[in-house]
Motif scaffolding. Structure first.
Motif, PDB file in Angstrom:
ATOM      1  N   ARG A 182       0.875  -1.184   0.000  1.00 56.00           N
ATOM      2  CA  ARG A 182       0.000   0.000   0.000  1.00 56.00           C
ATOM      3  C   ARG A 182       0.908   1.228   0.000  1.00 56.00           C
ATOM      4  O   ARG A 182       1.689   1.443   0.937  1.00 56.00           O
ATOM      5  CB  ARG A 182      -0.927   0.015   1.212  1.00 56.00           C
ATOM      6  CG  ARG A 182      -1.939   1.174   1.146  1.00 56.00           C
ATOM      7  CD  ARG A 182      -2.947   1.127   2.276  1.00 56.00           C
ATOM      8  NE  ARG A 182      -2.323   1.396   3.570  1.00 56.00           N
ATOM      9  CZ  ARG A 182      -2.240   0.517   4.551  1.00 56.00           C
ATOM     10  NH1 ARG A 182      -2.741  -0.690   4.385  1.00 56.00           N
ATOM     11  NH2 ARG A 182      -1.638   0.818   5.696  1.00 56.00           N
ATOM     12  N   ILE A 183       0.816   2.008  -1.058  1.00 56.22           N
ATOM     13  CA  ILE A 183       1.715   3.143  -1.253  1.00 56.22           C
ATOM     14  C   ILE A 183       0.896   4.411  -1.471  1.00 56.22           C
ATOM     15  O   ILE A 183       0.034   4.455  -2.362  1.00 56.22           O
ATOM     16  CB  ILE A 183       2.639   2.898  -2.472  1.00 56.22           C
ATOM     17  CG1 ILE A 183       3.469   1.620  -2.267  1.00 56.22           C
ATOM     18  CG2 ILE A 183       3.546   4.100  -2.716  1.00 56.22           C
ATOM     19  CD1 ILE A 183       4.219   1.159  -3.487  1.00 56.22           C
ATOM     20  N   ASN A 184       1.157   5.411  -0.667  1.00 57.91           N
ATOM     21  CA  ASN A 184       0.530   6.731  -0.843  1.00 57.91           C
ATOM     22  C   ASN A 184       1.493   7.639  -1.597  1.00 57.91           C
ATOM     23  O   ASN A 184       2.691   7.674  -1.286  1.00 57.91           O
ATOM     24  CB  ASN A 184       0.182   7.347   0.514  1.00 57.91           C
ATOM     25  CG  ASN A 184      -0.903   6.560   1.236  1.00 57.91           C
ATOM     26  OD1 ASN A 184      -1.927   6.219   0.665  1.00 57.91           O
ATOM     27  ND2 ASN A 184      -0.654   6.241   2.495  1.00 57.91           N
ATOM     28  N   TYR A 185       0.947   8.368  -2.584  1.00 57.68           N
ATOM     29  CA  TYR A 185       1.807   9.298  -3.314  1.00 57.68           C
ATOM     30  C   TYR A 185       1.031  10.568  -3.644  1.00 57.68           C
ATOM     31  O   TYR A 185      -0.199  10.586  -3.684  1.00 57.68           O
ATOM     32  CB  TYR A 185       2.357   8.641  -4.583  1.00 57.68           C
ATOM     33  CG  TYR A 185       1.360   8.509  -5.722  1.00 57.68           C
ATOM     34  CD1 TYR A 185       1.277   9.491  -6.719  1.00 57.68           C
ATOM     35  CD2 TYR A 185       0.502   7.416  -5.810  1.00 57.68           C
ATOM     36  CE1 TYR A 185       0.366   9.379  -7.756  1.00 57.68           C
ATOM     37  CE2 TYR A 185      -0.395   7.296  -6.837  1.00 57.68           C
ATOM     38  CZ  TYR A 185      -0.467   8.281  -7.821  1.00 57.68           C
ATOM     39  OH  TYR A 185      -1.378   8.169  -8.847  1.00 57.68           O
ATOM     40  N   ASP A 186       1.763  11.617  -3.890  1.00 61.70           N
ATOM     41  CA  ASP A 186       1.186  12.918  -4.247  1.00 61.70           C
ATOM     42  C   ASP A 186       2.087  13.540  -5.307  1.00 61.70           C
ATOM     43  O   ASP A 186       3.247  13.869  -5.033  1.00 61.70           O
ATOM     44  CB  ASP A 186       1.110  13.813  -2.999  1.00 61.70           C
ATOM     45  CG  ASP A 186       0.350  15.107  -3.258  1.00 61.70           C
ATOM     46  OD1 ASP A 186      -0.104  15.311  -4.414  1.00 61.70           O
ATOM     47  OD2 ASP A 186       0.232  15.906  -2.320  1.00 61.70           O
ATOM     48  N   SER A 187       1.579  13.661  -6.520  1.00 59.36           N
ATOM     49  CA  SER A 187       2.394  14.162  -7.616  1.00 59.36           C
ATOM     50  C   SER A 187       1.557  15.040  -8.532  1.00 59.36           C
ATOM     51  O   SER A 187       0.383  14.738  -8.801  1.00 59.36           O
ATOM     52  CB  SER A 187       2.978  12.981  -8.419  1.00 59.36           C
ATOM     53  OG  SER A 187       3.707  13.453  -9.523  1.00 59.36           O
TER      54      SER A 187
END
Length: 778
Positions: free
Chosen positions: A680-685
């Motif tokens: 489970r990976i959270n990202y903001d781009s």
């Protein structure tokens, strides 16, 4: 009455217990070779996942990740292996070692009982059943391989399958559903036990014993062939939960195509080892001292006893004197067995004889497995049955005392010459002289017992036969007992693999030459099974797959018969690099510590530490490149401009698609959670980009955003998983949910339900028929 019916089987259990109990009660357990390096680590990891409520589908700790359940030799669905859960819960790794040891004892008993029932079906006497059952499990083929757990488990069911096939032959006029289902159960157990080569060879043997010797017209054997085919189909359905994921793994592994002649011909039988058929330890025994012959001790071990060879020679001589009319059904079996023994031995010679290379070049079956010496399985079976027939012949035949005495005199002469020849033997190995003396003594004893039997009154003949059987058993035990394969359980108690607080988050790489040296020159030598140092200093702490013992530690190395194809190619490519290039690529791929050979250190290794890149990377550009050019291109790229590079996609030609807005380590990634088989990976781009997980690309992995949008997982940077992500703030879930497992599960459950429905309807129809017949006759 019940004991009388099964006294042979009970006697076998008692004898086997007497043989092994002193070892087991002394606190010793199986440990040598693959027991410690593969089977205990795999099972420990699997049990942890199962007791946590998860299927052990994926092993994240070896080889950048690889399938575990699909690894056929892990045998997770083999019912008898489930007993190991209890042992592990009671006493951890040590308990698991005890569990495998006691399971070995159970399997030896089952194999011996199965062989005795098979021989009973062939109308052998009780003493011959006892001899055959004991010989089957203490002959050289399987007892020398006891550290190869899956081979022992699979071997166990051979005799039971052949027993059921003989029962099917009896019912040539109809399909006996009870026996058909019994055969299906035995085949299922073997298919789930974890050794494909043995299972395939068993099916070949089953077909041979179903059809030959031909005692009836082929058209009358239709029902037997039909029952055999139905049993195999049922077994395939029951074992589908294991077989289908394994088939997928095979197609994705380094063995998806033919394995190559050199690999296939590896472990060919060394021709001079034929001497040990009669002179057991002529070339030494690694469990007692050392083995100084060619080939490999356990692969080429063919000692079945001096008495066995002499019995077979006596029987063969008698057969040559029979006319065609005198050939009985039993004698036809002997001809079949002789043909199996000769053909299988010639195949076992592998590259040392023309037959194996010829068949390798003209068939596909031999291209699937290595070790031609394993055709000795057929040889061992043929010799076991032949010896049982021969012992029956010996018990009821009167022999010429004069001729027997002359043979005994030859044995006595060789014995005396051997005893007094030591001063004249020079530098000849003591093992050679002792083995000649030992075999000569057995020749003399054989002749003496043959004469005594011929002279004895009828009521005493039975006791001579029993004495003969006891000597036969003692001989096999003295030569073939698995010396050196057991160690005190403290071996596992005293040795912990790693310091979890320091090393849990590291990724290790063990130099491949160092791995081979440690495995086969320090810890588990082929020429001697004895440890070179005290047990507390000889646990293979840094050798895969012991990283799965204690706390799980991540290792690039993976000691597994199957590994994903691209991982295998990567490891082979790695060996072609110089140290500087190797270190550069490994650091880039997330390796924190490289272990190299250092004979001056306590562990035999020195550690080279790095500050590695994270296992999850973010890229803002991609380059499409042919697969075979990918690894050299990565090495060039990171050597010249490591801070600015694009992710490499696999394509047919070189093609770039670059937006020049480079990002570096973990830019855009805010948090990562990982558990075996789940990310489970959270990202903001603000822009789309590529997320690469340094985990082996393999079918069955699925990626999805929190809004339900499914994303494709591409093979990137040659062997890893890459996902193209849309811009924004998102949570990405990556799961291992192989279709192969689901399909196998459905087929297995469906097969079980169909069997239950069939049994229920069959029982109901029998009741109706009985009521009808009762009413009809009344």
């Amino acid at each position: 009455m019940y004991f009388k019916k099964f006294r042979v089987q009970v006697s076998l259990v008692i004898v086997i217990l007497i043989v092994y109990l002193p070892t087991f009660l002394d606190g010793k357990v199986l440990y040598w070779g693959t027991t410690t390096l593969q089977f205990i680590p795999w099972m420990k990891f699997a049990i942890e996942r199962i007791t946590a409520g998860e299927f052990p589908l994926w092993n994240a700790w070896n080889g950048f990740g690889s399938p575990l359940m699909a690894n056929y030799q892990s045998a997770i669905f083999y019912p008898l292996n489930w007993i190991l859960i209890i042992f592990y819960k009671l006493s951890g790794i040590t308990g698991l070692a005890y569990g495998f040891t006691w399971l070995y004892l159970l399997h030896v008993m089952l194999a011996a009982i199965g062989m005795s029932l098979f021989l009973k079906q062939l109308k052998m006497t009780e003493l011959s059943q006892l001899l055959g059952g004991f010989m089957w499990v203490f002959s050289g083929y399987i007892i020398s391989r006891i550290s190869f757990i899956s081979m022992v488990w699979s071997f166990t069911w051979i005799s039971w399958i052949l027993y059921a096939i003989l029962k099917i032959r009896e019912n040539y006029d109809r399909v006996n559903w009870r026996v058909t289902l019994l055969l299906a159960c035995f085949v299922t157990m073997q298919l789930l036990s974890g050794h494909a080569q043995t299972s395939l060879y068993t099916l070949v043997l089953g077909g041979i014993f179903l059809i030959f010797p031909i005692l009836k017209p082929i058209r009358k054997m239709f029902n037997s062939l039909l029952a055999f085919s139905i049993a195999i189909l049922i077994a395939l359905g029951l074992a589908a939960i294991q077989l289908i994921p394994t088939l997928e793994y095979l197609l994705q592994s380094q063995r998806s195509n033919e394995i190559g002649y050199e690999y296939a011909a590896n472990f060919s039988f060394w021709p001079w080892r034929i001497i040990t058929l009669f002179f057991g330890n002529f070339l030494g025994n690694p469990g007692l001292n050392r083995f100084f012959g060619g080939g490999t001790f356990w692969e080429d071990q063919i000692y079945h006893g001096v008495f066995a060879v002499l019995l077979i020679v006596v029987l063969l001589i008698s057969l040559t004197r029979l006319s065609k009319k005198e050939f009985s059904q039993r004698n036809r079996y002997l001809v079949l067995l002789a043909m199996i023994a000769v053909l299988s031995f010639l195949l076992a010679l592998g590259k040392n004889f023309v037959l194996f290379p010829f068949l390798y070049n003209h068939t596909t079956a031999l291209r699937l497995f290595q070790a031609p010496s394993r055709f000795l399985l057929f040889f061992s079976l043929a010799l076991t049955i032949f010896t049982a027939f021969a012992f029956d012949y010996w018990q009821f035949r009167q022999f010429n005392i004069r001729k027997t005495g002359l043979i005994g005199a030859v044995g006595l002469a060789v014995l005396v010459a051997g005893l007094f020849s030591e001063p004249f033997m020079g530098k000849l190995a003591a093992e050679i002289r002792i083995s000649i003396i030992y075999s000569a003594g057995l020749i003399l004893l054989f002749c003496v017992m043959t004469i005594l039997k011929s002279l004895a009154v009828r009521q005493n003949e039975h006791w001579v036969s029993i004495s003969f059987l006891i000597v036969f058993m003692i001989d096999l035990l003295l030569i073939n007992f698995p010396y050196g394969q057991f160690i005190h359980s403290d071996y596992f108690k005293a040795n912990q693999t790693f310091n979890p607080e320091v090393e849990r988050n590291q990724l290790f790489y063990l130099d491949q030459d160092a791995e081979e040296f440690l495995k086969f020159n320090r810890y588990f030598r082929f020429d001697r099974f004895q440890l070179l140092d005290d047990p507390e200093n000889m646990f293979p702490k840094y050798v895969p797959n012991t990283n799965l013992l204690g706390e799980n530690i991540r290792y690039v190395n993976n000691f597994d018969p199957f590994v994903p194809r691209y991982f295998d190619q990567f490891m082979k490519w790695l060996k072609t690099l110089n140290k500087a290039e190797r270190n550069t690529i490994l650091q880039f791929f997330g390796v924190s510590t490289i272990l190299e050979l250092d004979t001056d250190s306590e562990t035999g290794l020195q550690a080279i530490d790095f500050k590695p890149l994270e296992i999850v990377q973010w890229y803002s550009c991609e380059v499409e490149i042919p697969s075979d050019e990918t690894l050299p291109a990565i090495l060039y790229n990171i050597s010249t401009n490591p801070e600015k590079r694009c992710i490499f996609l696999i394509g047919d030609a070189f093609n770039t698609n670059v937006n020049h807005q480079f990002t570096t380590n973990l830019n855009g990634i805010t948090s990562i959670f990982y558990k075996d088989g789940y990310w489970r990976i959270n990202y903001d781009s603000s822009q789309e980009g590529w997320l690469e997980i340094r985990q082996t690309w393999y079918p069955g992995w699925k990626a999805q955003l929190e809004n339900g949008q499914k994303l494709a997982i591409e093979r990137t940077d040659f062997l890893f998983q890459g996902i193209k992500l849309p811009p924004g703030s998102h949570t990405l879930e990556v799961k291992y949910e192989p279709i192969s497992f689901k399909l196998g599960w459905v087929i297995t459950i469906t097969t079980i339900l169909l069997i239950i429905i069939f049994l229920a309807t069959n029982k109901f129809s029998i009741r109706i028929r009985k009521r009808y017949e009762k009413g009809l006759y009344e």
